[in-house]
Design a protein around this motif. Structure first.
Motif, PDB file in Angstrom:
ATOM      1  N   GLN A 168       0.826  -1.206   0.000  1.00 39.10           N
ATOM      2  CA  GLN A 168       0.000   0.000   0.000  1.00 39.10           C
ATOM      3  C   GLN A 168       0.863   1.260   0.000  1.00 39.10           C
ATOM      4  O   GLN A 168       0.333   2.372  -0.040  1.00 39.10           O
ATOM      5  CB  GLN A 168      -0.941   0.011   1.216  1.00 39.10           C
ATOM      6  N   GLU A 170       2.462   2.747   2.337  1.00 40.03           N
ATOM      7  CA  GLU A 170       2.080   3.630   3.436  1.00 40.03           C
ATOM      8  C   GLU A 170       3.056   3.555   4.606  1.00 40.03           C
ATOM      9  O   GLU A 170       2.842   4.196   5.631  1.00 40.03           O
ATOM     10  CB  GLU A 170       0.676   3.281   3.927  1.00 40.03           C
ATOM     11  N   LYS A 195       0.117  -2.193  -6.066  1.00 36.63           N
ATOM     12  CA  LYS A 195      -0.709  -1.420  -5.137  1.00 36.63           C
ATOM     13  C   LYS A 195      -2.144  -1.424  -5.638  1.00 36.63           C
ATOM     14  O   LYS A 195      -2.410  -1.093  -6.789  1.00 36.63           O
ATOM     15  CB  LYS A 195      -0.214   0.017  -5.005  1.00 36.63           C
ATOM     16  N   ILE A 196      -3.066  -1.799  -4.756  1.00 38.86           N
ATOM     17  CA  ILE A 196      -4.485  -1.781  -5.087  1.00 38.86           C
ATOM     18  C   ILE A 196      -5.071  -0.464  -4.579  1.00 38.86           C
ATOM     19  O   ILE A 196      -5.067  -0.185  -3.383  1.00 38.86           O
ATOM     20  CB  ILE A 196      -5.232  -2.971  -4.460  1.00 38.86           C
ATOM     21  N   GLN A 197      -5.562   0.323  -5.518  1.00 39.06           N
ATOM     22  CA  GLN A 197      -6.160   1.616  -5.197  1.00 39.06           C
ATOM     23  C   GLN A 197      -7.647   1.393  -4.943  1.00 39.06           C
ATOM     24  O   GLN A 197      -8.444   1.297  -5.875  1.00 39.06           O
ATOM     25  CB  GLN A 197      -5.947   2.593  -6.349  1.00 39.06           C
ATOM     26  N   GLN A 201      -9.266   1.880   1.434  1.00 35.87           N
ATOM     27  CA  GLN A 201      -7.894   1.781   1.895  1.00 35.87           C
ATOM     28  C   GLN A 201      -7.280   3.158   2.099  1.00 35.87           C
ATOM     29  O   GLN A 201      -7.531   4.072   1.297  1.00 35.87           O
ATOM     30  CB  GLN A 201      -7.049   0.981   0.897  1.00 35.87           C
ATOM     31  N   ASN A 203      -4.793   6.257   1.980  1.00 38.54           N
ATOM     32  CA  ASN A 203      -3.795   6.747   1.033  1.00 38.54           C
ATOM     33  C   ASN A 203      -3.277   8.081   1.572  1.00 38.54           C
ATOM     34  O   ASN A 203      -3.483   9.142   1.003  1.00 38.54           O
ATOM     35  CB  ASN A 203      -4.406   6.914  -0.359  1.00 38.54           C
ATOM     36  N   ASP A 206       2.410  10.179   0.261  1.00 39.32           N
ATOM     37  CA  ASP A 206       2.726  10.194  -1.164  1.00 39.32           C
ATOM     38  C   ASP A 206       3.481   8.914  -1.522  1.00 39.32           C
ATOM     39  O   ASP A 206       4.508   8.593  -0.913  1.00 39.32           O
ATOM     40  CB  ASP A 206       3.590  11.432  -1.479  1.00 39.32           C
ATOM     41  N   ASP A 207       2.966   8.164  -2.509  1.00 36.74           N
ATOM     42  CA  ASP A 207       3.607   6.912  -2.907  1.00 36.74           C
ATOM     43  C   ASP A 207       5.063   7.110  -3.289  1.00 36.74           C
ATOM     44  O   ASP A 207       5.915   6.252  -3.054  1.00 36.74           O
ATOM     45  CB  ASP A 207       2.860   6.281  -4.086  1.00 36.74           C
ATOM     46  N   THR A 227      -0.231  -0.142 -10.381  1.00 37.88           N
ATOM     47  CA  THR A 227      -1.325   0.336  -9.543  1.00 37.88           C
ATOM     48  C   THR A 227      -2.635  -0.118 -10.168  1.00 37.88           C
ATOM     49  O   THR A 227      -2.855   0.068 -11.370  1.00 37.88           O
ATOM     50  CB  THR A 227      -1.309   1.870  -9.412  1.00 37.88           C
ATOM     51  N   ASP A 229      -6.893  -0.181  -9.857  1.00 42.99           N
ATOM     52  CA  ASP A 229      -8.123   0.341  -9.256  1.00 42.99           C
ATOM     53  C   ASP A 229      -9.109  -0.809  -9.051  1.00 42.99           C
ATOM     54  O   ASP A 229      -9.331  -1.628  -9.952  1.00 42.99           O
ATOM     55  CB  ASP A 229      -8.764   1.404 -10.151  1.00 42.99           C
ATOM     56  N   VAL A 233      -9.355  -4.489  -1.854  1.00 45.36           N
ATOM     57  CA  VAL A 233      -8.026  -5.060  -2.064  1.00 45.36           C
ATOM     58  C   VAL A 233      -8.101  -6.518  -2.494  1.00 45.36           C
ATOM     59  O   VAL A 233      -7.381  -6.954  -3.401  1.00 45.36           O
ATOM     60  CB  VAL A 233      -7.174  -4.917  -0.790  1.00 45.36           C
TER      61      VAL A 233
END
Length: 288
Positions: A168, A170, A195-197, A201, A203, A206-207, A227, A229, A233
């Motif tokens: 993620q 994070e 990464k599953i947007q 989840q 966010n 900043d990735d 990434t 969408d 998840v």
């Protein structure tokens, strides 16, 4: 990798897990070290019924002893076959709760990896109760590879050409990524950061902050970053593994208190229970 623990219940599910353990052991043995395959079987204890006559309770206890003896014989047969194939083996036979006994064996023997089969979860109640494989994956103090029973309509070869690491982005994940990168290098695998947007989840950060940190240690050429969408998840990872020919999905889990586990079941555990491809679970050190 010096020691791989392989729990077995002598079913096709366990045979698939053993195939993965042999694949890994053979590869690491080629690097000049001999990998020990520790085969473990757990016989569940007899729970006496107080309404039964004493004699019937005794019969139940004898039946458990017979099952334990049969289990040891079956373990030895598998070990003998593996020895003929050139593997070094050890057997462990226990009586008790499957998941807790396996974790106890792992605590005693300190394996580098547990490889365990997972049967199909056919109903909501199966999922709610969980499985021994998922419970071991969440509580063992070493990495756990959970190998699901394959769909007979699809071909799932035992190979490591494509590895997907679920993130993620994070928190600092470099300490988890190090063994994953080493695994990819050892098997010359393609490694993808996925990464599953999803709306549910967080966010927050900043990735790019963590991608830069990852690339600084491992190199940008080491990864493909994807990434996806999705509504959630689990749905996103499941679709990803099905459409990208993923051989292994790697996920991390973190320690949480009882209330957190009750209110928000671990995404890692849910994926272990749902995935059609093997899931390798690492344990992060920090809590949240």
């Amino acid at each position: 990798m010096k020691n791989i623990l392989v729990p077995t219940d002598f079913t096709g599910t366990s045979e698939r897990a053993l195939a993965w353990a042999k694949f890994l052991a053979k590869h690491y043995s080629q690097d000049g070290q001999e990998t020990l395959l520790t085969l473990a079987h757990v016989t569940q204890p007899y729970i006496p019924d107080s309404t039964l006559p004493t004699g019937e309770v005794g019969i139940g206890m004898m039946a458990v002893q017979e099952m334990e003896d049969v289990g040891e014989l079956n373990l030895q047969e598998i070990a003998d076959q593996l020895e003929r194939e050139g593997f070094k083996t050890r057997i462990e036979s226990r009586v008790g709760s499957i998941d807790s006994e396996i974790v106890d064996v792992a605590d005693e023997l300190k394996p580098d990896l547990i490889v365990m089969g997972r049967s199909h979860i056919d109903s909501f109640f199966d999922w709610l109760a969980g499985s021994s494989a998922a419970d071991v994956a969440m509580t063992a103090h070493c990495p756990v590879l959970v190998v699901p029973t394959p769909d007979p309509s699809r071909n799932y070869p035992v190979q490591l050409q494509n590895i997907a690491y679920a993130t993620q982005l994070e928190f600092d994940e470099n300490h988890i990524l190090r063994p994953v990168v080493q695994l990819a290098r050892t098997f010359q695998s393609n490694l993808r950061l996925v990464k599953i947007q999803a709306l549910n989840q967080p966010n927050v950060r900043d990735d790019r902050q963590y991608l830069t940190q990852i690339q600084a240690e491992f190199g940008q050429q080491r990864f493909v970053e994807d990434t996806v969408d999705a509504d959630n998840v689990i749905e996103g990872l499941t679709k990803y593994t099905q459409t990208h020919q993923v051989d292994l999905l790697v996920m991390a889990t973190r320690e949480r208190d009882f209330l957190s586990k009750l209110l928000n079941p671990s995404l890692t555990k849910r994926m272990v229970l749902n995935s059609d491809v093997p899931v390798l679970v690492y344990h992060a050190e920090e809590n949240y």
